[in-house]
Design a protein around this motif. Sequence first.
Motif, PDB file in Angstrom:
ATOM      1  N   ALA A 196       1.059  -1.028   0.103  1.00 38.20           N
ATOM      2  CA  ALA A 196       0.343  -0.002   0.353  1.00 38.20           C
ATOM      3  C   ALA A 196       0.611   0.698   0.342  1.00 38.20           C
ATOM      4  O   ALA A 196       1.081   2.275  -0.495  1.00 38.20           O
ATOM      5  CB  ALA A 196      -1.072  -0.123   0.945  1.00 38.20           C
ATOM      6  N   HIS A 197       2.153   1.024   0.731  1.00 39.06           N
ATOM      7  CA  HIS A 197       2.939   2.260   0.660  1.00 39.06           C
ATOM      8  C   HIS A 197       3.407   2.775  -0.892  1.00 39.06           C
ATOM      9  O   HIS A 197       4.314   2.247  -1.585  1.00 39.06           O
ATOM     10  CB  HIS A 197       4.110   2.095   1.009  1.00 39.06           C
ATOM     11  CG  HIS A 197       4.584   2.903   1.984  1.00 39.06           C
ATOM     12  ND1 HIS A 197       5.531   4.080   1.213  1.00 39.06           N
ATOM     13  CD2 HIS A 197       4.642   3.787   3.081  1.00 39.06           C
ATOM     14  CE1 HIS A 197       5.854   5.178   2.419  1.00 39.06           C
ATOM     15  NE2 HIS A 197       5.274   4.818   3.143  1.00 39.06           N
ATOM     16  N   PRO A 198       3.248   3.993  -1.567  1.00 36.84           N
ATOM     17  CA  PRO A 198       3.663   4.639  -2.204  1.00 36.84           C
ATOM     18  C   PRO A 198       4.311   4.347  -2.398  1.00 36.84           C
ATOM     19  O   PRO A 198       5.542   5.044  -3.726  1.00 36.84           O
ATOM     20  CB  PRO A 198       2.884   6.120  -1.812  1.00 36.84           C
ATOM     21  CG  PRO A 198       2.452   6.674  -0.748  1.00 36.84           C
ATOM     22  CD  PRO A 198       2.696   4.948   0.667  1.00 36.84           C
ATOM     23  N   SER A 199       6.024   4.221  -1.197  1.00 36.30           N
ATOM     24  CA  SER A 199       7.640   4.344  -1.904  1.00 36.30           C
ATOM     25  C   SER A 199       7.383   2.855  -2.065  1.00 36.30           C
ATOM     26  O   SER A 199       8.754   2.757  -3.307  1.00 36.30           O
ATOM     27  CB  SER A 199       7.823   4.943  -1.031  1.00 36.30           C
ATOM     28  OG  SER A 199       8.003   3.479   0.142  1.00 36.30           O
ATOM     29  N   GLU A 201       6.912   0.903  -5.262  1.00 42.87           N
ATOM     30  CA  GLU A 201       6.009   1.626  -6.575  1.00 42.87           C
ATOM     31  C   GLU A 201       6.281   0.352  -7.700  1.00 42.87           C
ATOM     32  O   GLU A 201       6.319  -0.484  -7.683  1.00 42.87           O
ATOM     33  CB  GLU A 201       7.060   2.213  -7.783  1.00 42.87           C
ATOM     34  CG  GLU A 201       7.475   3.355  -7.016  1.00 42.87           C
ATOM     35  CD  GLU A 201       7.277   5.080  -8.028  1.00 42.87           C
ATOM     36  OE1 GLU A 201       8.076   4.761  -9.041  1.00 42.87           O
ATOM     37  OE2 GLU A 201       7.253   6.152  -7.899  1.00 42.87           O
ATOM     38  N   THR A 203      -8.211  13.571 -10.280  1.00 44.19           N
ATOM     39  CA  THR A 203      -7.052  13.620  -8.710  1.00 44.19           C
ATOM     40  C   THR A 203      -6.026  13.668  -9.245  1.00 44.19           C
ATOM     41  O   THR A 203      -4.935  14.042  -8.194  1.00 44.19           O
ATOM     42  CB  THR A 203      -7.101  12.215  -8.427  1.00 44.19           C
ATOM     43  OG1 THR A 203      -7.524  10.779  -9.287  1.00 44.19           O
ATOM     44  CG2 THR A 203      -8.470  11.761  -7.369  1.00 44.19           C
ATOM     45  N   THR A 239      -2.442  12.188 -14.297  1.00 42.07           N
ATOM     46  CA  THR A 239      -1.491  10.376 -13.755  1.00 42.07           C
ATOM     47  C   THR A 239       0.121  10.338 -14.030  1.00 42.07           C
ATOM     48  O   THR A 239       0.105  11.144 -15.389  1.00 42.07           O
ATOM     49  CB  THR A 239      -2.490   9.259 -14.911  1.00 42.07           C
ATOM     50  OG1 THR A 239      -2.163   9.717 -16.240  1.00 42.07           O
ATOM     51  CG2 THR A 239      -3.709   9.191 -14.424  1.00 42.07           C
ATOM     52  N   TYR A 240       1.036   9.544 -13.470  1.00 35.61           N
ATOM     53  CA  TYR A 240       2.311   9.106 -13.982  1.00 35.61           C
ATOM     54  C   TYR A 240       2.272   8.468 -15.776  1.00 35.61           C
ATOM     55  O   TYR A 240       1.280   7.940 -15.783  1.00 35.61           O
ATOM     56  CB  TYR A 240       2.863   8.481 -12.791  1.00 35.61           C
ATOM     57  CG  TYR A 240       3.131   9.374 -11.867  1.00 35.61           C
ATOM     58  CD1 TYR A 240       3.752  10.580 -11.576  1.00 35.61           C
ATOM     59  CD2 TYR A 240       1.889   9.143 -10.402  1.00 35.61           C
ATOM     60  CE1 TYR A 240       4.316  11.059 -10.802  1.00 35.61           C
ATOM     61  CE2 TYR A 240       2.645  10.061  -9.002  1.00 35.61           C
ATOM     62  CZ  TYR A 240       3.574  10.979  -9.276  1.00 35.61           C
ATOM     63  OH  TYR A 240       3.996  11.576  -7.954  1.00 35.61           O
ATOM     64  N   HIS A 291       1.842   2.327 -12.329  1.00 37.24           N
ATOM     65  CA  HIS A 291       2.488   2.129 -10.632  1.00 37.24           C
ATOM     66  C   HIS A 291       1.040   2.848  -9.514  1.00 37.24           C
ATOM     67  O   HIS A 291       1.681   3.195  -8.120  1.00 37.24           O
ATOM     68  CB  HIS A 291       3.555   3.045 -10.411  1.00 37.24           C
ATOM     69  CG  HIS A 291       4.107   2.295 -11.573  1.00 37.24           C
ATOM     70  ND1 HIS A 291       4.588   2.868 -12.474  1.00 37.24           N
ATOM     71  CD2 HIS A 291       5.380   1.381 -11.454  1.00 37.24           C
ATOM     72  CE1 HIS A 291       5.636   2.743 -13.335  1.00 37.24           C
ATOM     73  NE2 HIS A 291       5.841   1.432 -12.588  1.00 37.24           N
ATOM     74  N   GLU A 292       0.451   3.353  -9.570  1.00 36.45           N
ATOM     75  CA  GLU A 292      -0.649   4.027  -8.807  1.00 36.45           C
ATOM     76  C   GLU A 292      -1.722   3.129  -8.792  1.00 36.45           C
ATOM     77  O   GLU A 292      -1.942   1.979  -9.403  1.00 36.45           O
ATOM     78  CB  GLU A 292      -0.979   5.133  -9.542  1.00 36.45           C
ATOM     79  CG  GLU A 292      -0.029   6.294  -9.696  1.00 36.45           C
ATOM     80  CD  GLU A 292      -0.930   7.614 -10.614  1.00 36.45           C
ATOM     81  OE1 GLU A 292      -0.962   9.004  -9.743  1.00 36.45           O
ATOM     82  OE2 GLU A 292      -0.560   7.227 -12.120  1.00 36.45           O
ATOM     83  N   LYS A 350      -5.279   4.897  -7.431  1.00 35.40           N
ATOM     84  CA  LYS A 350      -6.416   5.953  -7.537  1.00 35.40           C
ATOM     85  C   LYS A 350      -8.054   4.895  -7.629  1.00 35.40           C
ATOM     86  O   LYS A 350      -7.786   4.052  -9.010  1.00 35.40           O
ATOM     87  CB  LYS A 350      -6.139   6.439  -7.981  1.00 35.40           C
ATOM     88  CG  LYS A 350      -4.783   7.753  -8.047  1.00 35.40           C
ATOM     89  CD  LYS A 350      -5.149   9.266  -7.752  1.00 35.40           C
ATOM     90  CE  LYS A 350      -4.391  10.243  -7.839  1.00 35.40           C
ATOM     91  NZ  LYS A 350      -2.664  10.095  -8.737  1.00 35.40           N
ATOM     92  N   GLN A 398      -9.641   3.923 -11.638  1.00 35.15           N
ATOM     93  CA  GLN A 398      -8.605   4.833 -12.230  1.00 35.15           C
ATOM     94  C   GLN A 398      -8.024   4.323 -13.701  1.00 35.15           C
ATOM     95  O   GLN A 398      -8.237   5.460 -14.657  1.00 35.15           O
ATOM     96  CB  GLN A 398      -6.671   5.081 -11.553  1.00 35.15           C
ATOM     97  CG  GLN A 398      -5.716   4.817 -12.569  1.00 35.15           C
ATOM     98  CD  GLN A 398      -3.788   5.406 -11.444  1.00 35.15           C
ATOM     99  OE1 GLN A 398      -4.282   5.609 -10.341  1.00 35.15           O
ATOM    100  NE2 GLN A 398      -3.723   5.570 -12.668  1.00 35.15           N
TER     101      GLN A 398
END
Length: 228
Positions: free
Chosen positions: A125-128, A130, A159, A162-163, A179-180, A182, A185
């Motif tokens: 779950a952690h954004p770091s 990836e 939001t 996007t990346y 990688h996200e 949302k 998404q």
Amino acid sequence: MEERVQKFISSAGVASRRKAEEFIKSGQVIINGKKAKLGDKVDPEKDTVKVYGKVVKPAEEKIYVMMNKPVGYVVSKSDPKGKKTVFDILPEDLRTKVWNVGRLDFDTEGLLIMTNDGELTQQLAHPSFEHEKEYEVSTQEEPTDGQLEHLRTGVEISTGTTYPAQVKQRDGKVRITIHEGKKRQVRRMFSAVGLTVTALKRIRLNKLTLPNNLPVGQFIKIKKEDII
Ligand code: URA
């Protein structure tokens, strides 16, 4: 099942096996109210073991489930409107132990992980961290090169932008790796470039690819190393 008390203490994460033996020798290990001796055996289900006055809890077996989620199921322990949930697919002994890692929409199919491993859940779950999520997308319209490029470089959704994503075409469908995560998404990205999604399936999460031979609505147990 019975096991030597020093092994039980070490696999519960209290101390190394050697240290546990020292605790036993120094009289700091109590089994059901009696001082333990080296080599005593315990049944973790029935016996109470204390080290320095604290009860030792048996290590919990970690469970990792990969499901091929069907369309028409919610990813939630229960649904207020009585919709079927992905937990209904699991047998009771598993259902009560695991939770879902991430979500898929009601109308999305594919790879879903369930576990009782809190550390893995946090890592994913952690954004770091990836990790990649790959989706197979069917669209009503034939995508143009421009639309695909737009998805690749980033699109404006409510939001934010996007990346960059990896986007390719395979067997008449679009494969997109993001990688996200949302809410909705992929559907929102496609809608933003003017494409209508008719079917969405997650086919990979990080190292773990949904096997072709795992039917929709079925699950298998996997290992942590299969995922990260
Ligand atoms: N993107 C979506 O739009 N839906 C999902 O279920 C997953 C990713």
